[in-house]
Design a protein around this motif. Structure first.
Motif, PDB file in Angstrom:
ATOM      1  N   ILE A 115       3.664   4.882 -21.217  1.00  0.00           N
ATOM      2  CA  ILE A 115       3.952   4.690 -19.787  1.00  0.00           C
ATOM      3  C   ILE A 115       5.402   4.240 -19.592  1.00  0.00           C
ATOM      4  N   PHE A 116       5.836   3.297 -20.415  1.00  0.00           N
ATOM      5  CA  PHE A 116       7.219   2.840 -20.326  1.00  0.00           C
ATOM      6  C   PHE A 116       8.201   3.948 -20.699  1.00  0.00           C
ATOM      7  N   ALA A 117       7.832   4.784 -21.678  1.00  0.00           N
ATOM      8  CA  ALA A 117       8.693   5.902 -22.050  1.00  0.00           C
ATOM      9  C   ALA A 117       8.784   6.925 -20.922  1.00  0.00           C
ATOM     10  N   TYR A 118       7.670   7.182 -20.245  1.00  0.00           N
ATOM     11  CA  TYR A 118       7.697   8.091 -19.099  1.00  0.00           C
ATOM     12  C   TYR A 118       8.549   7.514 -17.975  1.00  0.00           C
ATOM     13  N   ASP A 119       8.446   6.205 -17.763  1.00  0.00           N
ATOM     14  CA  ASP A 119       9.275   5.543 -16.757  1.00  0.00           C
ATOM     15  C   ASP A 119      10.754   5.676 -17.123  1.00  0.00           C
ATOM     16  N   THR A 120      11.076   5.512 -18.399  1.00  0.00           N
ATOM     17  CA  THR A 120      12.456   5.687 -18.856  1.00  0.00           C
ATOM     18  C   THR A 120      12.938   7.110 -18.594  1.00  0.00           C
ATOM     19  N   TYR A 121      12.086   8.079 -18.863  1.00  0.00           N
ATOM     20  CA  TYR A 121      12.443   9.481 -18.648  1.00  0.00           C
ATOM     21  C   TYR A 121      12.700   9.778 -17.170  1.00  0.00           C
ATOM     22  N   THR A 122      11.850   9.270 -16.288  1.00  0.00           N
ATOM     23  CA  THR A 122      12.056   9.526 -14.860  1.00  0.00           C
ATOM     24  C   THR A 122      13.318   8.842 -14.342  1.00  0.00           C
TER      25      THR A 122
ATOM     26  N   LYS B 266       0.823  -1.211   0.000  1.00  0.00           N
ATOM     27  CA  LYS B 266       0.000   0.000   0.000  1.00  0.00           C
ATOM     28  C   LYS B 266       0.858   1.263   0.000  1.00  0.00           C
ATOM     29  N   SER B 267       1.909   1.258   0.783  1.00  0.00           N
ATOM     30  CA  SER B 267       2.746   2.456   0.852  1.00  0.00           C
ATOM     31  C   SER B 267       3.597   2.623  -0.409  1.00  0.00           C
ATOM     32  N   TYR B 268       4.012   1.518  -1.040  1.00  0.00           N
ATOM     33  CA  TYR B 268       4.843   1.636  -2.231  1.00  0.00           C
ATOM     34  C   TYR B 268       4.030   2.057  -3.452  1.00  0.00           C
ATOM     35  N   VAL B 269       2.786   1.626  -3.542  1.00  0.00           N
ATOM     36  CA  VAL B 269       1.953   2.020  -4.677  1.00  0.00           C
ATOM     37  C   VAL B 269       1.674   3.526  -4.637  1.00  0.00           C
ATOM     38  N   LYS B 270       1.737   4.132  -3.472  1.00  0.00           N
ATOM     39  CA  LYS B 270       1.497   5.573  -3.349  1.00  0.00           C
ATOM     40  C   LYS B 270       2.691   6.404  -3.804  1.00  0.00           C
ATOM     41  N   THR B 271       3.858   5.786  -3.980  1.00  0.00           N
ATOM     42  CA  THR B 271       5.017   6.517  -4.495  1.00  0.00           C
ATOM     43  C   THR B 271       4.913   6.617  -6.013  1.00  0.00           C
ATOM     44  N   GLN B 272       5.699   7.517  -6.602  1.00  0.00           N
ATOM     45  CA  GLN B 272       5.646   7.705  -8.048  1.00  0.00           C
ATOM     46  C   GLN B 272       6.116   6.452  -8.786  1.00  0.00           C
ATOM     47  N   LYS B 273       7.231   5.881  -8.362  1.00  0.00           N
ATOM     48  CA  LYS B 273       7.767   4.691  -9.024  1.00  0.00           C
ATOM     49  C   LYS B 273       6.829   3.504  -8.867  1.00  0.00           C
ATOM     50  N   GLY B 274       6.249   3.349  -7.694  1.00  0.00           N
ATOM     51  CA  GLY B 274       5.313   2.256  -7.463  1.00  0.00           C
ATOM     52  C   GLY B 274       4.064   2.377  -8.314  1.00  0.00           C
ATOM     53  N   PHE B 275       3.575   3.603  -8.479  1.00  0.00           N
ATOM     54  CA  PHE B 275       2.394   3.828  -9.305  1.00  0.00           C
ATOM     55  C   PHE B 275       2.689   3.536 -10.771  1.00  0.00           C
ATOM     56  N   ILE B 276       3.865   3.943 -11.229  1.00  0.00           N
ATOM     57  CA  ILE B 276       4.240   3.689 -12.623  1.00  0.00           C
ATOM     58  C   ILE B 276       4.364   2.183 -12.873  1.00  0.00           C
TER      59      ILE B 276
ATOM     60  N   LYS C  48       6.955  -8.336 -20.439  1.00  0.00           N
ATOM     61  CA  LYS C  48       7.041  -7.011 -19.808  1.00  0.00           C
ATOM     62  C   LYS C  48       6.275  -6.977 -18.490  1.00  0.00           C
ATOM     63  N   MET C  49       5.153  -7.682 -18.412  1.00  0.00           N
ATOM     64  CA  MET C  49       4.415  -7.745 -17.148  1.00  0.00           C
ATOM     65  C   MET C  49       5.210  -8.519 -16.106  1.00  0.00           C
ATOM     66  N   THR C  50       5.874  -9.580 -16.521  1.00  0.00           N
ATOM     67  CA  THR C  50       6.688 -10.364 -15.600  1.00  0.00           C
ATOM     68  C   THR C  50       7.859  -9.545 -15.071  1.00  0.00           C
ATOM     69  N   PHE C  51       8.568  -8.852 -15.959  1.00  0.00           N
ATOM     70  CA  PHE C  51       9.703  -8.032 -15.522  1.00  0.00           C
ATOM     71  C   PHE C  51       9.263  -6.869 -14.644  1.00  0.00           C
ATOM     72  N   ALA C  52       8.126  -6.243 -14.983  1.00  0.00           N
ATOM     73  CA  ALA C  52       7.623  -5.142 -14.152  1.00  0.00           C
ATOM     74  C   ALA C  52       7.209  -5.658 -12.777  1.00  0.00           C
ATOM     75  N   THR C  53       6.644  -6.855 -12.712  1.00  0.00           N
ATOM     76  CA  THR C  53       6.263  -7.437 -11.424  1.00  0.00           C
ATOM     77  C   THR C  53       7.497  -7.759 -10.587  1.00  0.00           C
TER      78      THR C  53
END
Length: 153
Positions: free
Chosen positions: A126-133, A17-27, A57-62
């Motif tokens: 979304i992946f491009a935004y993640d790359t940018y951050t 719950k706390s990690y999903v509230k962060t920017q990286k967790g939400f992405i 990609k879902m497996t790696f993101a998980t």
């Protein structure tokens, strides 16, 4: 007997719950969710051979979600997690955009394939935004660690 209700470390659900509230967790959660939707769309289309990319990609993101959520990146120091995550997100953005354009152009008459392509373009963004951050994080880390200079001439 030990008291199990007052533990010092937070439970897995509390960390989630706390990690999903962060920017990286939400992405990362958005990447997982959109990849799952793309899997459903491509699997229900006539040409279901495009499900490999969203599954990977879902497996790696998980995996990265769990590693960052449990702070394992601070315990496993053999891998540079920031650069690994940068490559994961960058490759995901490029592959999602290419695959989605191929499916969007060649998917006439197959609504599920077109829907998967549209969600694939969203996932590519979304992946491009993640790359940018992540790139901004790498850039700020590089500026903070200046190289030592020698005053002797």
């Amino acid at each position: 007997m030990a008291d199990t209700t007052a533990s010092g470390s937070p439970s897995c659900v509390e960390r989630l719950k706390s990690y999903v509230k962060t920017q990286k967790g939400f992405i990362l959660a958005a990447e997982i969710l959109v990849s799952f939707i793309i899997i459903i769309c491509y699997d229900s289309s006539w040409c279901g051979g495009f499900t490999t990319l969203p599954i990977c990609k879902m497996t790696f993101a998980t995996i990265f979600f769990i590693i960052f959520m449990m702070d394992l990146d601070k315990q496993i120091l053999v891998i540079n997690w920031v650069w690994t995550d940068l490559f994961r997100a960058g490759i995901g953005a490029v592959l999602y955009i290419i695959t989605s354009l191929i499916n969007f152009i060649g998917g006439s008459g197959d609504g599920a394939r077109i829907a998967g392509a549209v969600f694939g373009l969203i996932a590519g963004l979304i992946f491009a935004y993640d790359t940018y951050t992540i790139f901004l994080q790498v850039k700020s880390n590089r500026q903070h660690s200046a190289a030592p200079t020698d005053d002797r001439v």
